[in-house]
Design a protein around this motif. Structure first.
Motif, PDB file in Angstrom:
ATOM      1  N   GLY B  28       0.665  -1.124   0.126  1.00  8.75           N
ATOM      2  CA  GLY B  28       0.092  -0.060   0.135  1.00  8.75           C
ATOM      3  C   GLY B  28       0.735   1.405  -0.058  1.00  8.75           C
ATOM      4  N   HIS B  29       2.302   1.061  -0.153  1.00  7.95           N
ATOM      5  CA  HIS B  29       2.809   1.796  -0.135  1.00  7.95           C
ATOM      6  C   HIS B  29       3.689   2.590  -1.676  1.00  7.95           C
ATOM      7  CE1 HIS B  29       4.310   2.512   4.436  1.00  7.95           C
ATOM      8  NE2 HIS B  29       2.789   2.623   4.378  1.00  7.95           N
ATOM      9  N   SER B  30       3.474   3.802  -1.636  1.00  5.03           N
ATOM     10  CA  SER B  30       3.776   4.181  -3.198  1.00  5.03           C
ATOM     11  C   SER B  30       4.703   5.556  -3.363  1.00  5.03           C
ATOM     12  CB  SER B  30       2.437   4.905  -3.772  1.00  5.03           C
ATOM     13  OG  SER B  30       1.861   6.361  -3.191  1.00  5.03           O
ATOM     14  N   HIS B  31       5.759   5.402  -1.681  1.00  2.00           N
ATOM     15  CA  HIS B  31       6.488   5.903  -1.998  1.00  2.00           C
ATOM     16  C   HIS B  31       8.219   5.546  -1.282  1.00  2.00           C
ATOM     17  CE1 HIS B  31       3.897   9.727  -2.293  1.00  2.00           C
ATOM     18  NE2 HIS B  31       2.977   9.070  -1.835  1.00  2.00           N
ATOM     19  N   VAL B  32       9.269   5.848  -1.736  1.00  3.73           N
ATOM     20  CA  VAL B  32      10.070   5.488  -1.834  1.00  3.73           C
ATOM     21  C   VAL B  32      11.188   5.952  -1.289  1.00  3.73           C
ATOM     22  CG1 VAL B  32      12.165   3.187  -1.859  1.00  3.73           C
ATOM     23  CG2 VAL B  32       9.932   2.539  -2.213  1.00  3.73           C
ATOM     24  N   TYR B  33      12.174   6.145  -0.369  1.00  2.00           N
ATOM     25  CA  TYR B  33      13.137   6.983   0.155  1.00  2.00           C
ATOM     26  C   TYR B  33      14.553   6.046   0.124  1.00  2.00           C
ATOM     27  CZ  TYR B  33       9.535   9.975   1.929  1.00  2.00           C
ATOM     28  OH  TYR B  33       8.428  10.579   2.345  1.00  2.00           O
ATOM     29  N   TRP B  34      15.357   6.516  -0.461  1.00  5.44           N
ATOM     30  CA  TRP B  34      16.813   5.564  -0.411  1.00  5.44           C
ATOM     31  C   TRP B  34      17.991   6.377   1.008  1.00  5.44           C
ATOM     32  CZ3 TRP B  34      18.389   0.870  -1.742  1.00  5.44           C
ATOM     33  CH2 TRP B  34      17.078   0.431  -2.024  1.00  5.44           C
ATOM     34  N   TYR B  35      18.382   5.864   1.788  1.00  3.08           N
ATOM     35  CA  TYR B  35      19.666   6.438   2.283  1.00  3.08           C
ATOM     36  C   TYR B  35      20.819   5.685   3.075  1.00  3.08           C
ATOM     37  CZ  TYR B  35      15.645   9.659   4.352  1.00  3.08           C
ATOM     38  OH  TYR B  35      15.003  11.303   4.589  1.00  3.08           O
ATOM     39  N   ARG B  36      21.691   6.749   2.730  1.00  2.94           N
ATOM     40  CA  ARG B  36      23.595   6.104   2.743  1.00  2.94           C
ATOM     41  C   ARG B  36      24.177   6.046   4.200  1.00  2.94           C
ATOM     42  NH1 ARG B  36      27.875   6.704  -1.108  1.00  2.94           N
ATOM     43  NH2 ARG B  36      27.786   8.729  -0.626  1.00  2.94           N
ATOM     44  N   GLN B  37      24.487   4.715   4.346  1.00  4.85           N
ATOM     45  CA  GLN B  37      24.828   5.031   6.417  1.00  4.85           C
ATOM     46  C   GLN B  37      26.740   4.741   6.356  1.00  4.85           C
ATOM     47  OE1 GLN B  37      22.974   2.710   9.473  1.00  4.85           O
ATOM     48  NE2 GLN B  37      23.412   4.992  11.283  1.00  4.85           N
ATOM     49  N   LEU B  38      27.815   5.484   6.485  1.00  2.85           N
ATOM     50  CA  LEU B  38      28.827   5.372   6.698  1.00  2.85           C
ATOM     51  C   LEU B  38      28.694   4.308   7.961  1.00  2.85           C
ATOM     52  CD1 LEU B  38      30.511   8.065   4.514  1.00  2.85           C
ATOM     53  CD2 LEU B  38      30.150   5.584   3.900  1.00  2.85           C
ATOM     54  N   PRO B  39      30.072   4.088   8.588  1.00  4.88           N
ATOM     55  CA  PRO B  39      30.248   3.311   9.318  1.00  4.88           C
ATOM     56  C   PRO B  39      29.782   4.866  10.390  1.00  4.88           C
ATOM     57  CG  PRO B  39      31.294   1.920   8.392  1.00  4.88           C
ATOM     58  CD  PRO B  39      30.794   3.270   7.200  1.00  4.88           C
ATOM     59  N   GLU B  40      29.275   4.538  11.827  1.00  5.14           N
ATOM     60  CA  GLU B  40      29.227   5.549  12.626  1.00  5.14           C
ATOM     61  C   GLU B  40      28.389   6.828  11.931  1.00  5.14           C
ATOM     62  OE1 GLU B  40      30.328   4.256  15.881  1.00  5.14           O
ATOM     63  OE2 GLU B  40      30.434   2.124  15.233  1.00  5.14           O
ATOM     64  N   GLU B  41      27.924   6.360  11.856  1.00  2.52           N
ATOM     65  CA  GLU B  41      27.318   7.937  11.505  1.00  2.52           C
ATOM     66  C   GLU B  41      26.138   8.180  10.951  1.00  2.52           C
ATOM     67  OE1 GLU B  41      30.767   9.539   7.832  1.00  2.52           O
ATOM     68  OE2 GLU B  41      29.388  10.039   7.942  1.00  2.52           O
ATOM     69  N   GLY B  42      25.663   8.957  10.747  1.00  2.85           N
ATOM     70  CA  GLY B  42      23.345   9.324  10.648  1.00  2.85           C
ATOM     71  C   GLY B  42      24.111   8.742   8.979  1.00  2.85           C
ATOM     72  N   LEU B  43      22.318   9.297   8.729  1.00  2.25           N
ATOM     73  CA  LEU B  43      21.475   8.164   7.216  1.00  2.25           C
ATOM     74  C   LEU B  43      21.804   9.767   6.145  1.00  2.25           C
ATOM     75  CD1 LEU B  43      20.344   6.799   9.712  1.00  2.25           C
ATOM     76  CD2 LEU B  43      18.833   6.084   7.646  1.00  2.25           C
ATOM     77  N   LYS B  44      22.523   9.662   5.389  1.00  2.00           N
ATOM     78  CA  LYS B  44      22.459  10.084   4.233  1.00  2.00           C
ATOM     79  C   LYS B  44      21.256  10.424   3.422  1.00  2.00           C
ATOM     80  CE  LYS B  44      26.253  13.317   5.960  1.00  2.00           C
ATOM     81  NZ  LYS B  44      27.148  12.589   5.778  1.00  2.00           N
ATOM     82  N   PHE B  45      20.627  11.513   2.526  1.00  8.40           N
ATOM     83  CA  PHE B  45      19.963  10.947   1.762  1.00  8.40           C
ATOM     84  C   PHE B  45      19.793  10.757   0.620  1.00  8.40           C
ATOM     85  CE2 PHE B  45      15.606  12.053   0.084  1.00  8.40           C
ATOM     86  CZ  PHE B  45      15.739  12.708  -1.536  1.00  8.40           C
ATOM     87  N   MET B  46      19.779  10.129  -0.496  1.00  9.24           N
ATOM     88  CA  MET B  46      20.277   9.961  -1.496  1.00  9.24           C
ATOM     89  C   MET B  46      18.702  10.259  -2.783  1.00  9.24           C
ATOM     90  SD  MET B  46      21.811   6.570  -0.927  1.00  9.24           S
ATOM     91  CE  MET B  46      22.870   6.540  -2.468  1.00  9.24           C
ATOM     92  N   VAL B  47      17.541   9.651  -2.421  1.00 11.50           N
ATOM     93  CA  VAL B  47      16.922   9.370  -3.753  1.00 11.50           C
ATOM     94  C   VAL B  47      15.624   9.630  -3.234  1.00 11.50           C
ATOM     95  CG1 VAL B  47      17.326   7.432  -4.129  1.00 11.50           C
ATOM     96  CG2 VAL B  47      16.004   9.420  -5.807  1.00 11.50           C
ATOM     97  N   TYR B  48      14.572   9.909  -3.048  1.00 15.27           N
ATOM     98  CA  TYR B  48      12.719   9.826  -3.015  1.00 15.27           C
ATOM     99  C   TYR B  48      12.132   9.912  -4.171  1.00 15.27           C
ATOM    100  CZ  TYR B  48       8.184  11.460  -2.608  1.00 15.27           C
ATOM    101  OH  TYR B  48       6.813  11.356  -2.026  1.00 15.27           O
ATOM    102  N   LEU B  49      11.462   8.485  -4.245  1.00 11.61           N
ATOM    103  CA  LEU B  49      10.445   8.473  -5.516  1.00 11.61           C
ATOM    104  C   LEU B  49       8.764   7.424  -5.720  1.00 11.61           C
ATOM    105  CD1 LEU B  49      13.776   6.242  -5.450  1.00 11.61           C
ATOM    106  CD2 LEU B  49      13.470   6.202  -7.961  1.00 11.61           C
ATOM    107  N   GLN B  50       8.534   7.500  -6.734  1.00 12.35           N
ATOM    108  CA  GLN B  50       7.116   7.154  -6.210  1.00 12.35           C
ATOM    109  C   GLN B  50       7.376   6.886  -7.642  1.00 12.35           C
ATOM    110  OE1 GLN B  50       4.050  10.423  -6.282  1.00 12.35           O
ATOM    111  NE2 GLN B  50       4.814  11.613  -4.869  1.00 12.35           N
ATOM    112  N   LYS B  51       5.759   6.175  -7.641  1.00 10.31           N
ATOM    113  CA  LYS B  51       6.093   4.690  -8.616  1.00 10.31           C
ATOM    114  C   LYS B  51       6.362   5.516  -9.953  1.00 10.31           C
ATOM    115  CE  LYS B  51       4.541   0.740  -7.209  1.00 10.31           C
ATOM    116  NZ  LYS B  51       4.937  -0.514  -6.772  1.00 10.31           N
ATOM    117  N   GLU B  52       7.186   4.740 -11.000  1.00 12.33           N
ATOM    118  CA  GLU B  52       7.697   5.396 -11.701  1.00 12.33           C
ATOM    119  C   GLU B  52       7.954   6.662 -12.353  1.00 12.33           C
ATOM    120  OE1 GLU B  52       5.059   3.245 -15.109  1.00 12.33           O
ATOM    121  OE2 GLU B  52       4.089   4.190 -13.613  1.00 12.33           O
ATOM    122  N   ASN B  53       8.300   7.420 -10.844  1.00 13.27           N
ATOM    123  CA  ASN B  53       9.348   8.997 -11.089  1.00 13.27           C
ATOM    124  C   ASN B  53       9.739   8.953 -10.160  1.00 13.27           C
ATOM    125  OD1 ASN B  53       7.233  10.418 -12.994  1.00 13.27           O
ATOM    126  ND2 ASN B  53       5.460   9.718 -11.524  1.00 13.27           N
TER     127      ASN B  53
END
Lengths: 113, 116
Positions: B28-53
């Motif tokens: 039921g979720h149509s929104h996806v986010y990707w984050y990258r986390q280096l050791p001992e660090e927080g999450l860095k935003f990479m990309v946000y997507l909806q279906k096909e966009n």
């Protein structure tokens, strides 16, 4: 950088003590969220506080928000060894029709029995 | 209702190979986010997507990285010609259709990429 900051970076306490973590952010927000991450695992949502709220409670968690200072704090009362984890705040914009979560660097909490 | 599923959990690639990371959002979720986390660090935003966009890719490196969220199937984060600096944990999060301010994100367990 959009990244917020958290302090302390690391916190070590004894079971039963309270743990307080602080978070600052850089932009206007719609809400601020706190997440927990156990070592090597994904993030678990703890609590959300809206921009028009000043304080919120959930069990042993208490979150405050000061939008004038762009800061928030998370208090864990009567800590337990199982609370050992990293805690992250995430500021949430709602702009252009979507939410964007920007995370701080986190506070690593160690609770000793 | 299964949570956000990421696979593989661990991925080892040699320098120069391609890494393909998959994320199946919650039902039921149509929104996806990707984050990258280096050791001992927080999450860095990479990309946000909806279906096909792709809605916001401001955190994606300009080269070698791409993301998609097709109409059918999981979201894919693709890293071409990996380098050692790509070694990190990559987290996917999903959220439902935006109803306003109180949308929380649900995270997967992450894919730990090691480049050797």
């Amino acid at each position: 950088s959009q990244q917020g900051e958290e302090d302390p970076q690391a916190l070590s306490i004894q079971e039963g003590e309270n743990a307080t973590m602080n978070c600052s952010y850089k932009t206007s927000i719609n809400n601020l969220q706190w997440y927990r991450q156990n070592s090597g695992r994904g993030l678990v949502h703890l609590i959300l506080i809206r921009s028009n709220e000043r304080e919120k409670h959930s069990g042993r968690l208490r979150v405050t928000l000061d939008t004038s200072k762009k800061s928030s704090s998370l208090l864990i009362t009567a800590s337990r060894a199982a609370d050992t984890a990293s805690y992250f705040c995430a500021s949430n914009w709602f702009s252009g029709g979507y939410n964007k979560l920007i995370f701080g660097a986190g506070t690593r909490l160690a609770v000793h029995p | 209702n299964a949570g956000v599923m990421q696979n593989p959990r661990h991925l080892v690639r040699r320098r120069g190979q391609e890494a393909r990371l998959r994320c199946s959002p919650m039902k039921g979720h149509s929104h996806v986010y990707w984050y990258r986390q280096l050791p001992e660090e927080g999450l860095k935003f990479m990309v946000y997507l909806q279906k096909e966009n792709i809605i916001d890719e401001s955190g994606m490196p300009k080269e070698r990285f791409s993301a998609e969220f097709p109409k059918e199937g999981p979201s894919i984060l693709r890293i071409q010609q990996v380098v050692r600096g790509d070694s990190a944990a990559y987290f996917c999060a999903s959220s439902p259709i935006i109803r306003g301010e109180d949308t929380e994100a649900f995270f997967g367990q992450g894919t730990r990429l090691t480049v050797v």
